[in-house]
Design an enzyme around this catalytic site. Sequence first.
Site, PDB file in Angstrom:
ATOM      1  CG  HIS A 302      -8.041  50.137  32.965  1.00 28.60           C
ATOM      2  ND1 HIS A 302      -8.581  49.814  31.889  1.00 28.60           N
ATOM      3  CD2 HIS A 302      -9.523  50.272  33.370  1.00 28.60           C
ATOM      4  CE1 HIS A 302      -9.365  49.425  32.177  1.00 28.60           C
ATOM      5  NE2 HIS A 302     -10.219  49.653  32.777  1.00 28.60           N
ATOM      6  CG  ASP A 359     -13.207  50.423  39.011  1.00 29.87           C
ATOM      7  OD1 ASP A 359     -14.281  50.239  38.462  1.00 29.87           O
ATOM      8  OD2 ASP A 359     -12.249  49.633  38.152  1.00 29.87           O
TER       9      ASP A 359
END
Length: 424
Positions: A302, A359
């Site tokens: 991320h 995700d």
Amino acid sequence: MSEVKLVVDGTEYEMPVLESTLGRPVLDVSAVSKAGFWTYDPGFMATAPVESKLTYIDGEKGELLHRGYAIDDLAANADYLEVCHALLYGDLPNAEEKEAFYKRISNQMAVHDQLRKFFEGFRRDAHPMAIMVGVVGALSAFYHNHLDISDPEHRDETAVDLIAKVPTLAAMSYKYSIGEPFLYPRKDFSYAENFLYMMFATPGDVDYKPNPVVVKAIDKIFTLHADHEQNASTSTVRLAGSTGANPYACIAAGIVALWGPSHGGANEAVLEMLDEIGTIENVAPFMEKVKAKEAKLMGFGHRVYKNFDPRAKVMKETCDEVLGALGVHDPKLKLAMELEQIALNDPYFVERKLYPNVDFYSGIILKAIGIPTSMFTVIFALARTAGWISHWTEMHSEPFKIGRPRQRYTGETHRPFVKLEDRK
């Protein structure tokens, strides 16, 4: 208050250091303009253009707070609409506030029947996000009696209106794409139940009741995506809002920004990656390609979190619950689990902290539930609407300036104009 001094040609300029309640202090660089410069910060990696009380992220610790509440506490003990209340009003609701807020949301979930005609203008194979951009922006044409952005009551009415109506529009975009009739929300269903009902039921399903495990999972997905500080789509909503644009248009702008594969489209990209891998036997060779920088690993790591994404911890637990309860046996899900095991145990990925992010797990859950890949980003937009409109409301609750970034110009200098007949 401490200060930093900027010295240019013997002239000193003072730049105050502004303390934050959490996180890094912020340097007020307004003196840079007085000294004859702009700051250069590609990607806004070190720029804080706003002051906000909504959400705090500590990427090093892997911490996410909404109004001071840790995301894992919220996901475990509150439902999505309670989080919406906290984002909008500053606190989790008490019992009376919760009942009143939920009733307002329930009463405003239905949309004007003429909105059907907007859907008919799209091709049947239009991407649901394309539809969402259009129909959310069109809401201002139907609900224009509370668009005075200077009026706190109008702002609040619009905020509740958007949180209530976006699930309905999202489900309608799916129903339109598969040629099934639209279903309107039911008063006896919760927010998450209503979304699943409008997605999967048909007009004859009078006894339809979604699986409680799936309801819980969808509600957690909404909660974990509710807000994420000054990301690309939130910044877009704020920038559009700084012009005085109506809130429906601002949220539509946020949906546009979210659509990108580097932002909200990441969970959709995870499933596309799994399609590319194909079979279990190809997982290990694929991960070797990732190490050699010959392939891109989607759903891992991320930009902000330099440790484990705190949302991913909750989402993994939910993922395990959903797969266990539904007994899903999908080859693509087996691929995902194999990827996860390699990433969590291979020193290459562990040392680089390339852990599965939110995700990765949300894509697996949504596929297991039966939601098509094209709807993944729509669901992200549905959940993030609460954060977007909370930021928009916060911005309009105090004085603000229209956004006007500067640039480092590297184009041509002054050139003489050449007549057409003389140009080579």
